[in-house]
Design an enzyme around this catalytic site. Structure first.
Site, PDB file in Angstrom:
ATOM      1  N   THR A   1      17.453  12.000  13.685  1.00 46.84           N
ATOM      2  CA  THR A   1      18.666  11.281  13.278  1.00 46.84           C
ATOM      3  C   THR A   1      18.842   9.956  14.000  1.00 46.84           C
ATOM      4  O   THR A   1      19.314   8.987  13.411  1.00 46.84           O
ATOM      5  CB  THR A   1      19.907  12.177  13.520  1.00 46.84           C
ATOM      6  OG1 THR A   1      19.790  13.319  12.684  1.00 46.84           O
ATOM      7  CG2 THR A   1      21.196  11.457  13.190  1.00 46.84           C
ATOM      8  N   ASP A  34      11.863  14.013   9.970  1.00 48.82           N
ATOM      9  CA  ASP A  34      12.988  14.857  10.336  1.00 48.82           C
ATOM     10  C   ASP A  34      12.331  16.014  11.117  1.00 48.82           C
ATOM     11  O   ASP A  34      11.307  16.556  10.680  1.00 48.82           O
ATOM     12  CB  ASP A  34      13.647  15.385   9.058  1.00 48.82           C
ATOM     13  CG  ASP A  34      14.879  16.229   9.337  1.00 48.82           C
ATOM     14  OD1 ASP A  34      15.937  15.896   8.814  1.00 48.82           O
ATOM     15  OD2 ASP A  34      14.766  17.237  10.068  1.00 48.82           O
ATOM     16  N   THR A  37      17.037  16.511  16.613  1.00 49.81           N
ATOM     17  CA  THR A  37      17.649  17.566  17.434  1.00 49.81           C
ATOM     18  C   THR A  37      17.327  18.973  16.932  1.00 49.81           C
ATOM     19  O   THR A  37      17.328  19.923  17.709  1.00 49.81           O
ATOM     20  CB  THR A  37      19.184  17.408  17.484  1.00 49.81           C
ATOM     21  OG1 THR A  37      19.694  17.447  16.159  1.00 49.81           O
ATOM     22  CG2 THR A  37      19.577  16.120  18.171  1.00 49.81           C
ATOM     23  N   ASP A  38      17.053  19.107  15.614  1.00 54.35           N
ATOM     24  CA  ASP A  38      16.928  20.454  15.047  1.00 54.35           C
ATOM     25  C   ASP A  38      15.882  21.312  15.752  1.00 54.35           C
ATOM     26  O   ASP A  38      16.102  22.494  15.994  1.00 54.35           O
ATOM     27  CB  ASP A  38      16.609  20.372  13.544  1.00 54.35           C
ATOM     28  CG  ASP A  38      17.819  19.894  12.740  1.00 54.35           C
ATOM     29  OD1 ASP A  38      18.927  19.884  13.302  1.00 54.35           O
ATOM     30  OD2 ASP A  38      17.631  19.528  11.566  1.00 54.35           O
ATOM     31  N   CYS A  82      21.611  37.701  22.514  1.00 54.16           N
ATOM     32  CA  CYS A  82      22.714  37.119  23.296  1.00 54.16           C
ATOM     33  C   CYS A  82      22.236  35.813  23.913  1.00 54.16           C
ATOM     34  O   CYS A  82      21.116  35.721  24.385  1.00 54.16           O
ATOM     35  CB  CYS A  82      23.129  38.032  24.452  1.00 54.16           C
ATOM     36  SG  CYS A  82      24.001  39.480  23.930  1.00 54.16           S
TER      37      CYS A  82
HETATM   38  N1  ASP Z   1      17.614  16.870  10.929  1.00 56.82           N
HETATM   39  C1  ASP Z   1      17.590  15.996  12.080  1.00 56.82           C
HETATM   40  C2  ASP Z   1      16.279  16.235  12.824  1.00 56.82           C
HETATM   41  O1  ASP Z   1      16.166  17.200  13.509  1.00 56.82           O
HETATM   42  C3  ASP Z   1      18.746  16.266  12.970  1.00 56.82           C
HETATM   43  C4  ASP Z   1      18.849  15.392  14.190  1.00 56.82           C
HETATM   44  O2  ASP Z   1      17.971  14.667  14.565  1.00 56.82           O
HETATM   45  O3  ASP Z   1      19.933  15.402  14.822  1.00 56.82           O
HETATM   46  O4  ASP Z   1      15.360  15.475  12.700  1.00 56.82           O
END
Ligand code: ASP
Length: 352
Positions: free
Chosen positions: A23, A66, A98-99, A288
């Site tokens: 992102t 992505d 982030t994913d 958990c």
């Molecule tokens: N879908 C994006 C990715 O992981 C989400 C992100 O970067 O925040 O590339």
């Protein structure tokens, strides 16, 4: 692969940014979907990169992606880029979606043995072109962390693979993405942050792993023949067998309840026993987020130990997958594989 110099104010300190996508570097296409851009476009939106008091170079891993599309081949490429450029740079930043950042950071922590420099993964929740973007702050702080030195000894402050996001620096193989809407996307439930970024960068030196000096050894093999079996009430024998009876399966991360508990029904234990007899290594990880697996605490986990299933302590699912792939990839005997799985290899577990 393209490389470009972003700044050259203090050439004695240098960082290599490995740009993978995510992102941070995305923009909207005609359909209104977020898609990754080339790094040149990011650089235009981040003039502050040129004001940094360090030399920053950027290399793209390939076409920006992505991170949902990340593959093991990408992990090998990242590890190789770090190895090839290890002597030339003081530190490394991996700009990543982030994913799957926690999976990639965990994988890199295993692939890079005897790491003596900082490798910081970072990214953003809002693209760099967005007015409320977190990309700038995350990337700039990650760059500062990548070159941080111990004030007294002058040694590398964080010789680890880590994740910096929002205000926390977390060990890479302890990180978990916990948020998709807020800025504080990553947390480490079972290990304290390595640093906190407020007005100052406050390092938690006692929690940082310092290894005796040794040569970096980069591994290039992970075994993908594993599966992730997550328990839930109502899971049927057919479903479990479909996962565990895949030809050639070598490992299974078993996501259990609470402190590592699972059903005690004969059919369930038989499925696991047969998998074990076929040589499948099973690593027990709790669903958990906090706490740890303690096989034998309840009757519902005692039999797992008898089957030779390894308790994963306080490991995250992401790190468990990477660890299992890594240890199986070493190609050792079954006994040695089990032994390595119980060991703390890269700070991924706190032994109970
Ligand atoms: N879908 C994006 C990715 O992981 C989400 C992100 O970067 O925040 O590339």
């Amino acid at each position: 692969m393209s490389a470009l110099a972003s700044s050259n104010n203090r050439p004695e300190t240098s960082v290599l940014v490995i740009y993978t996508g995510g992102t941070a570097g995305m923009a909207y296409n005609k359909q209104g979907e977020l898609v990754p851009m080339k790094f040149e476009q990011i650089r235009k939106k981040m003039p502050e990169l040129n004001q940094l008091n360090m030399h920053v170079e950027v290399v793209s891993l390939g076409e920006p992606i992505d991170s949902s599309n990340v593959t093991m081949a990408d992990w090998y490429k990242m590890a190789l880029l770090i190895q090839e450029n290890y002597a030339r740079y003081d530190g490394f930043v991996v700009l990543h979606g982030t994913d799957t950042m926690a999976y990639s950071a965990a994988a890199l922590s295993f692939l890079l043995e005897n790491l003596g420099k900082t490798v910081v993964f970072t990214g953003a929740q809002v693209p760099v072109g967005g007015i409320r973007t977190d990309a700038r702050r995350n990337l700039i702080t990650a760059l500062e962390i990548a070159v941080a030195r111990n004030p007294t000894a002058g040694t590398v402050r964080v010789p680890e693979v880590c994740v910096f996001f929002n205000d926390l620096l977390i060990r890479g193989n302890r990180a978990k993405k916990v948020e998709s809407q807020q800025y504080d996307a990553f947390r480490s439930e079972n290990y304290p942050p390595l640093a906190r970024a407020g007005i100052e960068l406050e390092f938690n030196d006692e929690q940082i792993r310092l290894l005796p000096a040794a040569r970096l050894h980069t591994h290039q093999h992970l075994d993908e023949r594993i599966t992730l079996l997550s328990l839930y009430p109502g899971l049927t024998e057919r479903m479990i067998r479909a996962q565990l009876e895949v030809e050639g399966l070598r490992g299974c991360v078993l996501e259990t309840y609470g402190s590592g508990n699972a059903p005690t029904s004969a059919w369930f234990l038989n499925c696991l026993r047969e998998a074990r007899e076929r040589g499948v290594q099973v690593l027990n990880v709790s669903q958990c987020e906090e706490g740890r697996v303690i096989q034998g605490r309840y009757e519902t986990s005692a039999q797992l130990t008898d089957l030779g299933i390894i308790g994963g302590d306080d490991i995250t699912r992401e790190a468990a997958i990477a660890k299992l792939m890594f240890v199986l990839g070493l190609g050792r005997s079954a006994a040695e594989t089990s032994r390595l799985l119980t060991h703390n290899l890269r700070g991924e577990i706190t032994l109970g």
